[in-house]
Design an enzyme around this catalytic site. Sequence first.
Site, PDB file in Angstrom:
ATOM      1  N   HIS A 266       0.819  -1.216   0.000  1.00 13.46           N
ATOM      2  CA  HIS A 266       0.000   0.000   0.000  1.00 13.46           C
ATOM      3  C   HIS A 266       0.855   1.270   0.000  1.00 13.46           C
ATOM      4  O   HIS A 266       0.556   2.232   0.707  1.00 13.46           O
ATOM      5  CB  HIS A 266      -0.937   0.008   1.210  1.00 13.46           C
ATOM      6  CG  HIS A 266      -1.993  -1.052   1.158  1.00 13.46           C
ATOM      7  ND1 HIS A 266      -3.204  -0.881   0.523  1.00 13.46           N
ATOM      8  CD2 HIS A 266      -2.020  -2.326   1.651  1.00 13.46           C
ATOM      9  CE1 HIS A 266      -3.930  -1.982   0.629  1.00 13.46           C
ATOM     10  NE2 HIS A 266      -3.232  -2.884   1.306  1.00 13.46           N
ATOM     11  N   ASP A 337      -0.114  -5.199   5.863  1.00 20.19           N
ATOM     12  CA  ASP A 337      -1.155  -6.056   5.300  1.00 20.19           C
ATOM     13  C   ASP A 337      -1.045  -6.129   3.778  1.00 20.19           C
ATOM     14  O   ASP A 337      -0.455  -5.265   3.140  1.00 20.19           O
ATOM     15  CB  ASP A 337      -2.539  -5.532   5.683  1.00 20.19           C
ATOM     16  CG  ASP A 337      -2.807  -4.138   5.121  1.00 20.19           C
ATOM     17  OD1 ASP A 337      -1.927  -3.269   5.284  1.00 20.19           O
ATOM     18  OD2 ASP A 337      -3.868  -3.921   4.523  1.00 20.19           O
ATOM     19  N   GLU A 338      -1.656  -7.151   3.215  1.00 14.92           N
ATOM     20  CA  GLU A 338      -1.866  -7.305   1.781  1.00 14.92           C
ATOM     21  C   GLU A 338      -0.617  -7.061   0.935  1.00 14.92           C
ATOM     22  O   GLU A 338      -0.638  -6.309  -0.045  1.00 14.92           O
ATOM     23  CB  GLU A 338      -3.003  -6.389   1.323  1.00 14.92           C
ATOM     24  CG  GLU A 338      -4.359  -6.783   1.898  1.00 14.92           C
ATOM     25  CD  GLU A 338      -5.512  -6.001   1.298  1.00 14.92           C
ATOM     26  OE1 GLU A 338      -6.587  -6.596   1.115  1.00 14.92           O
ATOM     27  OE2 GLU A 338      -5.329  -4.801   1.016  1.00 14.92           O
ATOM     28  N   VAL A 339       0.468  -7.695   1.297  1.00 12.69           N
ATOM     29  CA  VAL A 339       1.646  -7.680   0.429  1.00 12.69           C
ATOM     30  C   VAL A 339       1.332  -8.560  -0.783  1.00 12.69           C
ATOM     31  O   VAL A 339       1.035  -9.738  -0.646  1.00 12.69           O
ATOM     32  CB  VAL A 339       2.891  -8.197   1.167  1.00 12.69           C
ATOM     33  CG1 VAL A 339       4.058  -8.359   0.197  1.00 12.69           C
ATOM     34  CG2 VAL A 339       3.256  -7.243   2.311  1.00 12.69           C
ATOM     35  N   ASP A 387      -2.151  -9.947   8.776  1.00 10.59           N
ATOM     36  CA  ASP A 387      -1.492 -10.553   7.619  1.00 10.59           C
ATOM     37  C   ASP A 387      -0.025 -10.867   7.879  1.00 10.59           C
ATOM     38  O   ASP A 387       0.514 -11.844   7.346  1.00 10.59           O
ATOM     39  CB  ASP A 387      -1.571  -9.618   6.401  1.00 10.59           C
ATOM     40  CG  ASP A 387      -2.947  -9.082   6.137  1.00 10.59           C
ATOM     41  OD1 ASP A 387      -3.619  -8.648   7.102  1.00 10.59           O
ATOM     42  OD2 ASP A 387      -3.373  -9.054   4.963  1.00 10.59           O
TER      43      ASP A 387
END
EC number: 3.2.1.52
Length: 583
Positions: A266, A337-339, A387
């Site tokens: 992000h 989060d959300e790599v 995550d």
Amino acid sequence: MGNGIRSPISFLILLALVFPLTLQISAVNYPINVWPKPTTFSWPKPQIALLSPKFEIHFPSNPYLHGAAKRYSQLLIQEQYHPLVAPPLNLPDSPALQSLIITVTDKSAQLTHDVDESYTLVIPSPSQSTAAAISAQTIWGAMRGLETFSQLVYGKPSRVACDLYIYDEPLFPHRGVMLDTSRNFYGVADLLRLIKAMSMNKLNVLHWHITDSQSFPLVLPSEPELAEKGAYGEVMKYSPEDVKNVVEFGMEYGVRIVPEIDMPGHTASWAEAHPDIVACTNMFWWPAGADLSSRIAHEPATGQLNPLASNTYKVVQNIIKDVATMFPDSFFHGGADEVTTNCWKSDKSIQAFLAKNGTLSQLLEMFITSTLPYVISQNRTVVYWEDVLLDANVSVAASLLPQENVILQTWNNGPNNTKKLAQAGYRVIVSSAEFYYLDCGHGGWVGNDSRYNQPPGTDLGKGGSWCGPFKTWQTIYNYDITYGLNEDEAKLVIGGEVALWSEQADPTVMDPRIWPRASAMAETLWSGNRDETGMKRYAEATDRLNEWRNRMVTRGIGAEPIQPLWCIRNPGMCNTVQPYVPN
């Protein structure tokens, strides 16, 4: 108003002794209510008294308590709230209530995680005493008591519930709202209005998700180009002075401000200032004709920090140091989060690393081991999204996330992931998307989405919203954040946060998206969602929430309605008595 305590309180002490602290919430619907419902609310014979036009609040010397007392003194006289249904209580022929006396045991206690927010409120019948009393361990507890007192006042001329006793304290120390100000921008005035409403609901943490892939609005002294090139525009930035004002306003209202700088994922918005440290920039997020697993990012725009780039850690350290200076709270949210695997795989330096038997998880470990100690060195506890430990593709070993320094925030798989984190020994903040995501249910937001071009009658599933349907206040109210945990695991859950992600939200819809649904969570985290028999009290809460929503609106908060006014004017007629039969 004054700093001296001049009225006798012997009667109040006697009254407190008559009502022991072990009293539980009564199932009775009182004609005047408080939101969130207090832990103990004893009003055996409901009655009211006039509030003197010269009503005064006496309090010990403290700048934040001074501000709160002044604020509530004005509110008590000026609000003159008109209830949706007039309480069936007549004014007795007795003196008006003249004062509220506040006593605080520890006036120097700081606004930190786990600070004592308990208080006792005694409002006698004026025929016995014309002084009410709040006693609290800290000024923050006294602020919660002032809010409760204000909700017991209504009408013109102002009148107040009396001959009652309240002892109150929260079940969970962390009760928050997460607001994303990167996808769409919110002005400082919007943030202050949110903080004000949070304080009314006894919520105490604003989790400020300041930056993301779409924009970097925070002006940092050490890295000014991040906002200069990463903000949406000159008027869509937060200066250090803006942050100072938000933090100070939070202190005045008993709300901590926890900053989040999401990384290493992000971070596309960092690329204009530092293209050398961001992988996969300016790529289309989902290649044409590819399946979902081929996405470069979870949503537009693409870009995440490259842990192999030497300049990455210099920039990150500058950011951490500046943010720690600007935000005094002991929590620092580092995201994680959300790599997205395909983003890193597209970078040539990372391709070479992988070709030498390196793994994507090793890249994340490299980033965490290089940045986590620096955050800790700033005397901060680090919060990460779940995550970092639980992601199936890119995660790190628990040994790299010391439990004494790291808190994990859960957002997937409801109670299941909460249990996984607690079983691993971590303190947990619960933001389960299935219950606490306030942005859900408004459909998809990416353009040219063929899922919407379907024949009439087609089942559109969640309507294009990955986390649909819309999370109703009842869904939020009925969620038990320690569900399925044993006693030791439940102790690790420090609280919860509702979350407003802003792909489809901005200041024009902020109030109705958050309120009164955040109020539902506020009550469950303060005093629970069950009565003394163990029954869920959402049905009983409906009328109270209607009334509370109405009072919030009169205080300038644009909370959305939960029922037609007809239901409120015709008590019980909008209820159902039919057994629920699932489809």
